[in-house]
Write a protein that holds these residues in place. Sequence first.
Motif, PDB file in Angstrom:
ATOM      1  N   TRP A   1      -2.307   7.302  12.293  1.00  0.00           N
ATOM      2  CA  TRP A   1      -3.475   7.493  13.758  1.00  0.00           C
ATOM      3  C   TRP A   1      -4.094   8.804  13.794  1.00  0.00           C
ATOM      4  CZ3 TRP A   1      -3.416   5.253  17.804  1.00  0.00           C
ATOM      5  CH2 TRP A   1      -2.812   4.665  18.998  1.00  0.00           C
ATOM      6  N   GLU A   2      -3.945   9.125  12.734  1.00  0.00           N
ATOM      7  CA  GLU A   2      -5.121  10.253  12.600  1.00  0.00           C
ATOM      8  C   GLU A   2      -5.599   9.974  11.575  1.00  0.00           C
ATOM      9  OE1 GLU A   2      -2.367  14.836  12.171  1.00  0.00           O
ATOM     10  OE2 GLU A   2      -3.704  14.264  10.143  1.00  0.00           O
ATOM     11  N   GLU A   3      -5.209   9.211  10.963  1.00  0.00           N
ATOM     12  CA  GLU A   3      -6.701   8.859   9.683  1.00  0.00           C
ATOM     13  C   GLU A   3      -7.697   7.434  10.695  1.00  0.00           C
ATOM     14  OE1 GLU A   3      -6.406   6.720   6.096  1.00  0.00           O
ATOM     15  OE2 GLU A   3      -4.535   8.012   6.345  1.00  0.00           O
TER      16      GLU A   3
ATOM     17  N   ASP B   1      -8.058   8.149  14.430  1.00  0.00           N
ATOM     18  CA  ASP B   1      -8.817   9.591  14.462  1.00  0.00           C
ATOM     19  C   ASP B   1     -10.306  10.255  14.250  1.00  0.00           C
ATOM     20  OD1 ASP B   1      -7.700   8.588  17.054  1.00  0.00           O
ATOM     21  OD2 ASP B   1      -5.889  10.060  17.145  1.00  0.00           O
ATOM     22  N   VAL B   2     -10.026  10.587  13.061  1.00  0.00           N
ATOM     23  CA  VAL B   2     -10.900  11.329  11.955  1.00  0.00           C
ATOM     24  C   VAL B   2     -11.889  10.497  11.731  1.00  0.00           C
ATOM     25  CG1 VAL B   2     -11.480  12.150   9.934  1.00  0.00           C
ATOM     26  CG2 VAL B   2      -9.524  12.429  11.143  1.00  0.00           C
ATOM     27  N   LEU B   3     -11.535   8.973  11.573  1.00  0.00           N
ATOM     28  CA  LEU B   3     -12.799   8.096  11.692  1.00  0.00           C
ATOM     29  C   LEU B   3     -13.454   7.850  12.625  1.00  0.00           C
ATOM     30  CD1 LEU B   3     -14.103   6.316   9.206  1.00  0.00           C
ATOM     31  CD2 LEU B   3     -12.360   4.399  10.194  1.00  0.00           C
ATOM     32  N   LEU B   4     -12.747   7.929  13.760  1.00  0.00           N
ATOM     33  CA  LEU B   4     -13.054   7.841  14.717  1.00  0.00           C
ATOM     34  C   LEU B   4     -14.232   9.029  15.245  1.00  0.00           C
ATOM     35  CD1 LEU B   4     -13.225   5.749  17.859  1.00  0.00           C
ATOM     36  CD2 LEU B   4     -11.466   7.350  18.304  1.00  0.00           C
ATOM     37  N   ALA B   5     -13.301   9.840  15.637  1.00  0.00           N
ATOM     38  CA  ALA B   5     -14.422  11.387  15.432  1.00  0.00           C
ATOM     39  C   ALA B   5     -15.551  11.594  14.362  1.00  0.00           C
ATOM     40  CB  ALA B   5     -13.686  11.865  15.012  1.00  0.00           C
ATOM     41  N   ARG B   6     -15.419  11.143  12.950  1.00  0.00           N
ATOM     42  CA  ARG B   6     -16.792  10.387  13.032  1.00  0.00           C
ATOM     43  C   ARG B   6     -17.871   9.988  12.764  1.00  0.00           C
ATOM     44  NH1 ARG B   6     -14.782  11.849   6.250  1.00  0.00           N
ATOM     45  NH2 ARG B   6     -17.063  11.578   5.888  1.00  0.00           N
ATOM     46  N   LEU B   7     -17.555   8.731  13.431  1.00  0.00           N
ATOM     47  CA  LEU B   7     -18.070   7.778  13.941  1.00  0.00           C
ATOM     48  C   LEU B   7     -19.080   8.128  14.912  1.00  0.00           C
ATOM     49  CD1 LEU B   7     -16.454   4.419  13.218  1.00  0.00           C
ATOM     50  CD2 LEU B   7     -18.313   5.035  12.087  1.00  0.00           C
ATOM     51  N   LEU B   8     -18.324   8.923  15.840  1.00  0.00           N
ATOM     52  CA  LEU B   8     -18.863   9.224  17.317  1.00  0.00           C
ATOM     53  C   LEU B   8     -20.135  10.000  16.644  1.00  0.00           C
ATOM     54  CD1 LEU B   8     -16.294   9.907  19.343  1.00  0.00           C
ATOM     55  CD2 LEU B   8     -18.039   8.282  19.588  1.00  0.00           C
ATOM     56  N   GLU B   9     -20.360  11.407  15.225  1.00  0.00           N
ATOM     57  CA  GLU B   9     -20.390  12.251  15.280  1.00  0.00           C
ATOM     58  C   GLU B   9     -21.945  11.425  14.447  1.00  0.00           C
ATOM     59  OE1 GLU B   9     -19.006  14.791  12.180  1.00  0.00           O
ATOM     60  OE2 GLU B   9     -19.898  16.798  12.806  1.00  0.00           O
ATOM     61  N   CYS B  10     -21.491  10.511  13.327  1.00  0.00           N
ATOM     62  CA  CYS B  10     -22.524   9.689  13.010  1.00  0.00           C
ATOM     63  C   CYS B  10     -23.907   8.883  14.222  1.00  0.00           C
ATOM     64  CB  CYS B  10     -22.165   8.905  12.059  1.00  0.00           C
ATOM     65  SG  CYS B  10     -23.429   7.946  11.182  1.00  0.00           S
ATOM     66  N   LYS B  11     -23.043   8.821  14.874  1.00  0.00           N
ATOM     67  CA  LYS B  11     -23.650   7.796  16.530  1.00  0.00           C
ATOM     68  C   LYS B  11     -24.674   9.067  16.705  1.00  0.00           C
ATOM     69  CE  LYS B  11     -24.315   4.572  19.530  1.00  0.00           C
ATOM     70  NZ  LYS B  11     -25.883   4.869  19.229  1.00  0.00           N
ATOM     71  N   THR B  12     -23.637  10.520  17.410  1.00  0.00           N
ATOM     72  CA  THR B  12     -24.764  11.285  17.453  1.00  0.00           C
ATOM     73  C   THR B  12     -25.774  11.476  16.948  1.00  0.00           C
ATOM     74  OG1 THR B  12     -22.541  12.631  18.254  1.00  0.00           O
ATOM     75  CG2 THR B  12     -24.203  13.707  18.624  1.00  0.00           C
TER      76      THR B  12
ATOM     77  N   ASP C   1       8.841  -1.367  14.373  1.00  0.00           N
ATOM     78  CA  ASP C   1       9.891  -0.979  14.870  1.00  0.00           C
ATOM     79  C   ASP C   1       9.762   0.458  13.786  1.00  0.00           C
ATOM     80  OD1 ASP C   1       9.114  -1.601  17.156  1.00  0.00           O
ATOM     81  OD2 ASP C   1      11.188  -2.492  17.347  1.00  0.00           O
ATOM     82  N   ASP C   2      10.242  -0.623  12.530  1.00  0.00           N
ATOM     83  CA  ASP C   2      11.332   0.699  11.840  1.00  0.00           C
ATOM     84  C   ASP C   2       9.993   1.230  10.390  1.00  0.00           C
ATOM     85  OD1 ASP C   2      12.206  -2.522  12.346  1.00  0.00           O
ATOM     86  OD2 ASP C   2      11.499  -2.058   9.600  1.00  0.00           O
ATOM     87  N   VAL C   3       8.952   1.422  10.942  1.00  0.00           N
ATOM     88  CA  VAL C   3       7.572   1.974  10.326  1.00  0.00           C
ATOM     89  C   VAL C   3       8.003   3.067  10.201  1.00  0.00           C
ATOM     90  CG1 VAL C   3       5.414   2.203  10.408  1.00  0.00           C
ATOM     91  CG2 VAL C   3       6.045  -0.084  10.955  1.00  0.00           C
ATOM     92  N   ASP C   4       8.591   3.848   9.295  1.00  0.00           N
ATOM     93  CA  ASP C   4       8.391   5.475   9.706  1.00  0.00           C
ATOM     94  C   ASP C   4       7.610   5.692  10.596  1.00  0.00           C
ATOM     95  OD1 ASP C   4       8.496   8.044   9.177  1.00  0.00           O
ATOM     96  OD2 ASP C   4       8.403   7.964   6.462  1.00  0.00           O
ATOM     97  N   LEU C   5       7.924   6.767  11.267  1.00  0.00           N
ATOM     98  CA  LEU C   5       7.044   7.350  12.262  1.00  0.00           C
ATOM     99  C   LEU C   5       5.942   8.164  11.612  1.00  0.00           C
ATOM    100  CD1 LEU C   5       6.969   7.704  15.369  1.00  0.00           C
ATOM    101  CD2 LEU C   5       8.581  10.048  15.188  1.00  0.00           C
ATOM    102  N   ASP C   6       6.330   9.069  10.668  1.00  0.00           N
ATOM    103  CA  ASP C   6       6.049   9.736   9.877  1.00  0.00           C
ATOM    104  C   ASP C   6       4.225   9.431   9.546  1.00  0.00           C
ATOM    105  OD1 ASP C   6       7.064  11.631  10.744  1.00  0.00           O
ATOM    106  OD2 ASP C   6       7.560  12.744   7.812  1.00  0.00           O
TER     107      ASP C   6
END
Lengths: 280, 217, 217
Positions: free
Chosen positions: A93-95, A97-108, A82-87
């Motif tokens: 999260w962003e990182e 998502d980027v990783l996820l997107a890159r994995l999807l692209e790679c798989k494509t 809970d006390d984790v800095d929101l930023d």
Amino acid sequence: MPYAVTTTVFEGPFDLLLHLIMKEQVDLYEVSLSTIVDAYLCELERMTTASETLDLEVATEFLLIAATLVELKTRRLLPGRDDVDLDDELALWEERDVLLARLLECKTFKDAASVLGALATTAGRSHPRTAGVDERFINLVPDLPTGVTPMQLRTAFLRAATPKPVPRVDLAHMTMIRATVADAVAELIDELPRVGRISFKRLTGELVERLEVIVRFLAILELFKQGLIDLEQAITFGDIEVVWQNRTVDLTDGLNDGTVDLTGVDLTDYALAGIDTYEG
Amino acid sequence: MELDQTPSLEVSRALEAVLLVADQPVEPGLLAQVLDIETREVDELCASLAARCEEEKRGFVLVKVAGGYRFQSASDLSGYVERFVLEGQSSRLSAAALETLAIVAYKQPISRAQAAAIRGVNVDGVMRTLQQRGYITEVGRDSGPGQALLFGTSTTFLEWLGLNSLADLPPLAEFVPGPEVVEALEVGLRWDDADLANDAEQGLGVDDDEGFQSLTL
Amino acid sequence: MELDQTPSLEVSRALEAVLLVADQPVEPGLLAQVLDIETREVDELCASLAARCEEEKRGFVLVKVAGGYRFQSASDLSGYVERFVLEGQSSRLSAAALETLAIVAYKQPISRAQAAAIRGVNVDGVMRTLQQRGYITEVGRDSGPGQALLFGTSTTFLEWLGLNSLADLPPLAEFVPGPEVVEALEVGLRWDDADLANDAEQGLGVDDDEGFQSLTL
């Protein structure tokens, strides 16, 4: 964590990560990040120990992804989330998502590649006819010009072996341009002995049209091939120094030799061939 | 009316003759010029010649590849032809090369760095191989800083795949992973509460150890 | 009894396929080996295929020349073939021929593929012409996979150039500009964005040859 060591060679971190996730999915359906991360790190360790010669660059690529994975994992393990800095949280999260997107692209592209490979295999079963015309027609095909000198043959080789410049010339500009490589060669032969040494940037600094720059560039290559100038470059991608080779050059000799036609008017077949070789 | 448009026997024979002596795919425009007919007629003529080859079960077919027409051997006879042709059977591309080629094909014009970013590995060596094989070629320069070389696929690439044009590539959308894969990947990288709860059941302690061991790598 | 000896449809199709891809007359013995039939059967099969081509009034015929079988264009259509050669092929040959010959001269023994890699474009047609003209000749086969044919220059070549031996070829410069030099020079060309976008669009279609030939116009 028991992880069956595979003999597969993983081309890169995405390759490995994809393999692990897809494999886990088949095995368990419910995949956990921990499993993936651990398997990934295991594999990475295996790779590092298996070959002492693991390319530093390759290792770095794997480690970068490993760092992201480990961060994702530790995030989850940290108490009191809970006390984790929101930023920080958002950044992670962003990182992810980027990783996820890159994995999807790679798989494509992986899947696309296998379809292209199958297309090529199918196409490869059919062989084209390449026989060309038979001897009845051979006389219609122009023969090589007579009177070619050994030096010209050598020039032709150097021309063919020189990596082709990339620029593509927009044909729309053609009508406006008067500069020919022969003209540019003549200009340079006039100018260079006086300055001795000049950078390519300065040499083309006053030129406005891209085509003029290209023409001058081709002229420089031409002079270089003939040994009239030398080219120096201190660092890769650095500016090129054009250095006039201080030797007495009998220009008439050059003409007789057919290697340079300075008149720019009476271009011999050979000079024309010389200029048109900066093709792809 | 139909009769007028039917090309004469001579023209269709001439088409066969010209295609037989060609050593690479012949563009319809050139055929039209040589046969003195409209390009549209060339296409019709080729279509009917192709159909005829098929009907008659010839050992060769007429195809349109890389923008031109050419005769090639029927693919079901590859066993015989390969026994005869020793040369030209280029060795297979590695998986890495094939993937990089797919990226260039669909993303052209593309720089080495951009292709590397997609694959997550350096692709310089692979790109060089593809270039040597003639499948890809330099097509320009990036306008950004560094002016990276940009690559695209060649007509050799189209011939290799047996395609007439890049438009005939299977659409990339076909390969975008389905929901199951997306979900699997998503779950694989998840650290939300559900996942945590799931893990908690299995026992966090074990995870802890390994997690921190791994950090030392 | 006759039935047994009738070659199957597949074999006669395979014969067509092999003859189509052959770039010179194929000896009956080799055909027999490839098709797994008797040489006598090859001759029968070829005779009936030749008759069929004639009957069907194809644009090509099957003939026996120089001890082998080959497809060639029907002689009454030579006018079209000549026009095709003159309009479609000759222009690309002269300059390319000199360069290709130079490559063979300096790099012999060399395969077609190796020469193509140096020139950056397919050289099959040019090599064949140079061979037909007697400037280059087959000198062996590569030991590697594919066993590519290797070519070298002939005595005709030496006579044409007025040399006694290959040793008299002028030595190549120690330094041929490497890719880095050319690349660096190109960076000096300072593309602007508009040009690049333009290039990228045209990318595949544009024919380099024309562009640079036009420089001299």
